[in-house]
Design an enzyme around this catalytic site. Structure first.
Site, PDB file in Angstrom:
ATOM      1  CB  SER A 163      56.687  25.208  47.763  1.00  0.00           C
ATOM      2  OG  SER A 163      57.448  25.288  48.939  1.00  0.00           O
ATOM      3  CB  CYS A 164      57.389  25.655  42.809  1.00  0.00           C
ATOM      4  SG  CYS A 164      57.078  25.047  41.155  1.00  0.00           S
ATOM      5  N   PRO A 165      53.978  25.448  42.653  1.00  0.00           N
ATOM      6  CG  PRO A 165      52.206  25.007  41.163  1.00  0.00           C
ATOM      7  CD  PRO A 165      52.938  24.444  42.365  1.00  0.00           C
ATOM      8  N   GLY A 166      52.766  27.556  43.994  1.00  0.00           N
ATOM      9  CA  GLY A 166      51.887  28.385  44.819  1.00  0.00           C
ATOM     10  C   GLY A 166      51.906  29.876  44.520  1.00  0.00           C
TER      11      GLY A 166
END
Lengths: 210, 78
Positions: free
Chosen positions: B14-17
């Site tokens: 998920s963000c910011p992954g």
């Protein structure tokens, strides 16, 4: 003939002088202007989980996008960068009490609402794991890795009795308000992450007539 | 047809992954290198173009694959 020539040249010379003056004034004005950099500066004032999370997400995303990124930790934000193994900080009972009420490290950060004695944060972290969202302590480590400048505030460190050794590794030297302002001054984006406002259902003491 | 230098698989993150994974891969790359980013985060649909704009890299392709995941092709510029 000659009179016409003078009347024609005279306004020209004055306008040139006038123009030069204007250019000088503009140059002086321009030298006072601030050149903004492709940079994010966050003042991390809130240390709760729901404050330190967006702080670290934005700081790491900025760094991953090639922006300069710096986070200035002050007040409750400082407790988020206390080493997890450090229990009680401070020299006097007031500072010690403060540290007991604000357990150090992002791992132990509370939620500013729906804390439910720790059940809220536990739920949040479970959801984060399920959705593969990095937790704030992971994001702080990542920020360090990506070159985000993590800077503690000297004054609040003194106020809360936090020593440099109480704080996690990889931080920059503590700075003061003027340096923090300098960090914000040239940043195209600067944010102040604070605590939520008191909810309408819990009016402030003054409003209740206390 | 240019050749993809490297595939960054950020599926599940998920963000910011995905962006962090991409930025990391780009760090040691040369200008002009092509990257393929695979993601399942629906936020990446807006985030990858924004990231490209801020970072000055070029987003060449953005598509939804048959399994509803997302594929992006990025050229390293900055």
């Amino acid at each position: 003939m000659s009179t016409t020539a003078t009347t024609e040249t005279e306004p020209e010379t004055t306008s040139l002088a006038d123009l030069l003056q204007r250019v000088e004034a503009l140059e002086a004005e321009r030298s006072k202007q601030i050149k903004k950099k492709n940079k994010l500066t966050i003042i991390a004032w809130g240390g709760n989980l729901d404050q330190i999370w967006p702080t670290t997400i934005l700081a790491t995303t900025a760094a991953a996008s090639g922006m300069e990124s710096s986070v200035f930790f002050t007040f409750w934000g400082l407790f988020a960068i206390v080493k997890p193994e450090v229990r009680i900080t401070g020299d006097n009972w007031m500072q010690k009490m403060m540290s007991v009420m604000n357990p150090g490290s992002a791992q132990k950060a509370k939620l500013s609402r729906y804390h439910f004695g720790g059940a809220g944060p536990a739920m949040f972290k479970k959801l984060a794991r399920d959705h593969q969202v990095a937790t704030p302590d992971e994001l702080i480590a990542l920020a360090n890795d990506l070159g985000v400048r993590l800077i503690p505030c000297q004054m609040t460190m003194d106020l809360l009795g936090l020593k440099r050794d109480d704080l996690i590794d990889g931080l920059e030297e503590p700075i003061g308000a003027a340096t923090a302002l300098a960090e914000m001054r040239d940043a195209a984006v600067s944010l102040f992450i604070s605590r939520r406002r008191r909810s309408a259902s819990r009016p402030a003491l003054a409003e209740r007539g206390c | 047809m240019d050749v993809i230098t490297r595939t960054v698989d950020a599926k599940g993150q998920s963000c910011p992954g995905p962006l962090v994974a991409l930025a990391r891969a780009l760090k040691d790359a040369r200008t002009g290198d092509l990257f393929e980013l695979l993601a399942t985060d629906p936020g990446s649909r807006s985030d990858v173009p924004s990231w490209a704009e801020i970072s000055g890299n070029e987003l060449l392709e953005a598509e939804v694959l048959d399994d509803d995941s997302f594929r992006y092709v990025i050229r390293k510029v900055a």
